[in-house]
Write a protein that holds these residues in place. Structure first.
Motif, mmCIF file in Angstrom:
data_model
loop_
_atom_site.group_PDB
_atom_site.id
_atom_site.type_symbol
_atom_site.label_atom_id
_atom_site.label_comp_id
_atom_site.label_asym_id
_atom_site.label_seq_id
_atom_site.Cartn_x
_atom_site.Cartn_y
_atom_site.Cartn_z
ATOM 1 N N THR A 5 0.827 -1.202 0.000
ATOM 2 C CA THR A 5 0.000 0.000 0.000
ATOM 3 C C THR A 5 0.861 1.250 0.000
ATOM 4 O O THR A 5 1.759 1.402 0.834
ATOM 5 N N GLN A 6 0.582 2.127 -0.948
ATOM 6 C CA GLN A 6 1.228 3.442 -0.978
ATOM 7 C C GLN A 6 0.109 4.458 -0.797
ATOM 8 O O GLN A 6 -0.754 4.607 -1.656
ATOM 9 N N SER A 7 0.124 5.144 0.312
ATOM 10 C CA SER A 7 -1.012 5.978 0.700
ATOM 11 C C SER A 7 -0.972 7.384 0.123
ATOM 12 O O SER A 7 -1.910 8.162 0.313
ATOM 13 N N GLN A 8 0.093 7.729 -0.570
ATOM 14 C CA GLN A 8 0.249 9.071 -1.132
ATOM 15 C C GLN A 8 0.171 9.003 -2.654
ATOM 16 O O GLN A 8 1.156 8.660 -3.289
ATOM 17 N N PRO A 9 -0.962 9.309 -3.259
ATOM 18 C CA PRO A 9 -1.062 9.234 -4.722
ATOM 19 C C PRO A 9 -0.148 10.237 -5.422
ATOM 20 O O PRO A 9 0.412 9.933 -6.467
ATOM 21 N N GLU A 10 -0.006 11.424 -4.814
ATOM 22 C CA GLU A 10 0.820 12.457 -5.432
ATOM 23 C C GLU A 10 1.576 13.226 -4.351
ATOM 24 O O GLU A 10 1.053 13.456 -3.258
ATOM 25 N N MET A 11 2.800 13.610 -4.698
ATOM 26 C CA MET A 11 3.589 14.453 -3.799
ATOM 27 C C MET A 11 4.409 15.419 -4.650
ATOM 28 O O MET A 11 4.704 15.137 -5.807
ATOM 29 N N SER A 12 4.760 16.535 -4.024
ATOM 30 C CA SER A 12 5.648 17.474 -4.702
ATOM 31 C C SER A 12 6.708 17.949 -3.718
ATOM 32 O O SER A 12 6.495 17.931 -2.497
ATOM 33 N N VAL A 13 7.828 18.367 -4.277
ATOM 34 C CA VAL A 13 8.942 18.835 -3.450
ATOM 35 C C VAL A 13 9.721 19.865 -4.242
ATOM 36 O O VAL A 13 9.779 19.798 -5.484
ATOM 37 N N GLN A 14 10.297 20.818 -3.562
ATOM 38 C CA GLN A 14 11.140 21.804 -4.213
ATOM 39 C C GLN A 14 12.511 21.191 -4.498
ATOM 40 O O GLN A 14 13.039 20.391 -3.715
ATOM 41 N N GLU A 15 13.048 21.592 -5.616
ATOM 42 C CA GLU A 15 14.392 21.151 -5.984
ATOM 43 C C GLU A 15 15.349 21.402 -4.821
ATOM 44 O O GLU A 15 15.279 22.442 -4.152
ATOM 45 N N ALA A 16 16.217 20.414 -4.568
ATOM 46 C CA ALA A 16 17.246 20.439 -3.517
ATOM 47 C C ALA A 16 16.703 20.095 -2.126
ATOM 48 O O ALA A 16 17.492 19.915 -1.195
ATOM 49 N N GLU A 17 15.383 19.987 -1.998
ATOM 50 C CA GLU A 17 14.817 19.608 -0.714
ATOM 51 C C GLU A 17 14.754 18.080 -0.593
ATOM 52 O O GLU A 17 15.066 17.339 -1.524
ATOM 53 N N THR A 18 14.301 17.635 0.575
ATOM 54 C CA THR A 18 14.184 16.202 0.864
ATOM 55 C C THR A 18 12.718 15.807 0.922
ATOM 56 O O THR A 18 11.888 16.573 1.433
ATOM 57 N N VAL A 19 12.412 14.643 0.400
ATOM 58 C CA VAL A 19 11.034 14.147 0.405
ATOM 59 C C VAL A 19 11.036 12.677 0.807
ATOM 60 O O VAL A 19 11.997 11.949 0.511
ATOM 61 N N THR A 20 9.985 12.266 1.494
ATOM 62 C CA THR A 20 9.847 10.875 1.934
ATOM 63 C C THR A 20 8.547 10.281 1.394
ATOM 64 O O THR A 20 7.478 10.860 1.593
ATOM 65 N N LEU A 21 8.665 9.165 0.722
ATOM 66 C CA LEU A 21 7.505 8.462 0.174
ATOM 67 C C LEU A 21 7.212 7.249 1.060
ATOM 68 O O LEU A 21 8.119 6.495 1.420
ATOM 69 N N SER A 22 5.944 7.051 1.365
ATOM 70 C CA SER A 22 5.547 6.003 2.302
ATOM 71 C C SER A 22 5.137 4.714 1.598
ATOM 72 O O SER A 22 4.630 4.730 0.478
ATOM 73 N N CYS A 23 5.372 3.608 2.290
ATOM 74 C CA CYS A 23 4.955 2.295 1.781
ATOM 75 C C CYS A 23 4.746 1.376 2.973
ATOM 76 O O CYS A 23 5.596 1.302 3.869
ATOM 77 N N THR A 24 3.634 0.693 2.995
ATOM 78 C CA THR A 24 3.409 -0.351 3.988
ATOM 79 C C THR A 24 3.021 -1.625 3.251
ATOM 80 O O THR A 24 2.543 -1.585 2.111
ATOM 81 N N TYR A 25 3.246 -2.748 3.902
ATOM 82 C CA TYR A 25 2.964 -4.016 3.249
ATOM 83 C C TYR A 25 2.440 -4.998 4.282
ATOM 84 O O TYR A 25 2.565 -4.787 5.487
ATOM 85 N N ASP A 26 1.845 -6.030 3.787
ATOM 86 C CA ASP A 26 1.299 -7.052 4.675
ATOM 87 C C ASP A 26 1.743 -8.408 4.156
ATOM 88 O O ASP A 26 1.543 -8.731 2.982
ATOM 89 N N THR A 27 2.361 -9.189 5.017
ATOM 90 C CA THR A 27 2.812 -10.518 4.644
ATOM 91 C C THR A 27 2.989 -11.381 5.883
ATOM 92 O O THR A 27 3.203 -10.859 6.976
ATOM 93 N N SER A 28 2.897 -12.685 5.684
ATOM 94 C CA SER A 28 3.177 -13.632 6.762
ATOM 95 C C SER A 28 4.567 -14.228 6.602
ATOM 96 O O SER A 28 5.002 -15.025 7.444
ATOM 97 N N GLU A 29 5.259 -13.828 5.542
ATOM 98 C CA GLU A 29 6.617 -14.317 5.304
ATOM 99 C C GLU A 29 7.585 -13.662 6.286
ATOM 100 O O GLU A 29 7.345 -12.544 6.768
ATOM 101 N N ASN A 30 8.679 -14.354 6.556
ATOM 102 C CA ASN A 30 9.696 -13.787 7.433
ATOM 103 C C ASN A 30 10.904 -13.290 6.654
ATOM 104 O O ASN A 30 11.580 -12.355 7.080
ATOM 105 N N ASN A 31 11.142 -13.913 5.522
ATOM 106 C CA ASN A 31 12.282 -13.506 4.704
ATOM 107 C C ASN A 31 11.780 -13.060 3.338
ATOM 108 O O ASN A 31 11.072 -13.817 2.661
ATOM 109 N N TYR A 32 12.129 -11.877 2.950
ATOM 110 C CA TYR A 32 11.629 -11.335 1.689
ATOM 111 C C TYR A 32 12.490 -10.146 1.280
ATOM 112 O O TYR A 32 13.400 -9.729 2.022
ATOM 113 N N TYR A 33 12.231 -9.627 0.102
ATOM 114 C CA TYR A 33 12.913 -8.439 -0.408
ATOM 115 C C TYR A 33 11.887 -7.336 -0.631
ATOM 116 O O TYR A 33 10.744 -7.607 -1.010
ATOM 117 N N LEU A 34 12.328 -6.128 -0.462
ATOM 118 C CA LEU A 34 11.510 -4.953 -0.763
ATOM 119 C C LEU A 34 12.273 -4.070 -1.741
ATOM 120 O O LEU A 34 13.498 -3.991 -1.684
#
Lengths: 114, 115
Positions: A5-34
């Motif tokens: 799940t990515q809860s932010q459909p759109e984001m904007s940031v000014q050049e040279a600034e920092t931005v953080t994009l969110s992601c959550t996931y659901d799994t019963s696995e213990n070993n995986y890659y993101l």
């Protein structure tokens, strides 16, 4: 089944600034890659960064870093010193251990403004 | 080639026609994947090949969809009797193997439009 799940459909940031994009996931696995993939208007999916679930240290690739919180099943992407070329769709994706398919989130459209 | 190549880049066809999409993976990559991306959405897994074999076809949306791969190289995704709901970008990816640590490299996709 895994969900991403990515809860932010759109984001904007000014050049040279920092931005953080969110992601959550659901799994019963213990070993995986993101993964975080970038998709510019050219349509090609470009791998930005990846994280192995068994590694506690957050992955870093130049201006891109992740904040991986396994217990919270959270995998956010931080882009530092944003550049105009970072403008794209960003997709978070999951691959389970010994699996093959990538499960993608719905994407976040990032606009870097001059 | 240097990257994953897909053809055609764009395809417009009438409802009910059959279409064939082609994917040339990176040379030496044994694993090949097909995904579908509807407008404004994330990627949806369709099928993967390990060599010429497709162990899991459960992602194919209907029996109108089929895929094959020959010579551990080129793959074709065929959609029969196309419907408007099939309109999407179809993306192909390849990786050196199906091992977890092998990243998938994507092509530019084929944009399919069904009139």
């Amino acid at each position: 089944a895994q969900t991403v799940t990515q809860s932010q459909p759109e984001m904007s940031v000014q050049e040279a600034e920092t931005v953080t994009l969110s992601c959550t996931y659901d799994t019963s696995e213990n070993n995986y890659y993101l993964f975080w993939y970038k998709q510019p208007p050219s349509r090609q999916m470009i791998l930005v960064i990846r994280q192995e679930a068994y590694k506690q240290q957050n992955a870093t690739e130049n201006r891109f870093s992740v904040n991986f919180q396994k217990a919270a099943k959270s995998f956010s992407l931080k882009i530092s010193d944003s550049q105009l070329g970072d403008t794209a769709m960003y997709f978070c994706a999951f691959m389970k251990h010994a699996g093959n398919m990538l499960t993608f989130g719905g994407g976040t459209r990032l606009m870097v403004k001059p | 080639g240097a990257g994953v190549s897909q053809s055609p880049s764009n395809k417009v066809t009438e409802k009910g026609k059959d279409v064939e999409l082609r994917c040339d993976p990176i040379s030496g990559h044994t694993a090949l994947y097909w995904y579908r991306q509807r407008l404004g959405q994330g990627l949806e897994f369709l099928i993967y090949f390990q060599g010429n074999s497709a162990p899991d076809k459960s992602g194919l949306p209907s029996d109108r969809f089929s895929a094959e791969r020959t010579g551990e190289s080129v793959s074709t995704l065929t959609i029969q009797r196309t419907q408007q709901e099939d309109s999407a970008v179809y993306l192909c990816a390849s990786s050196f193997s199906v091992q977890l640590d092998q990243p998938q490299h994507f092509g530019d996709g084929t944009r399919l439009s069904i009139l």
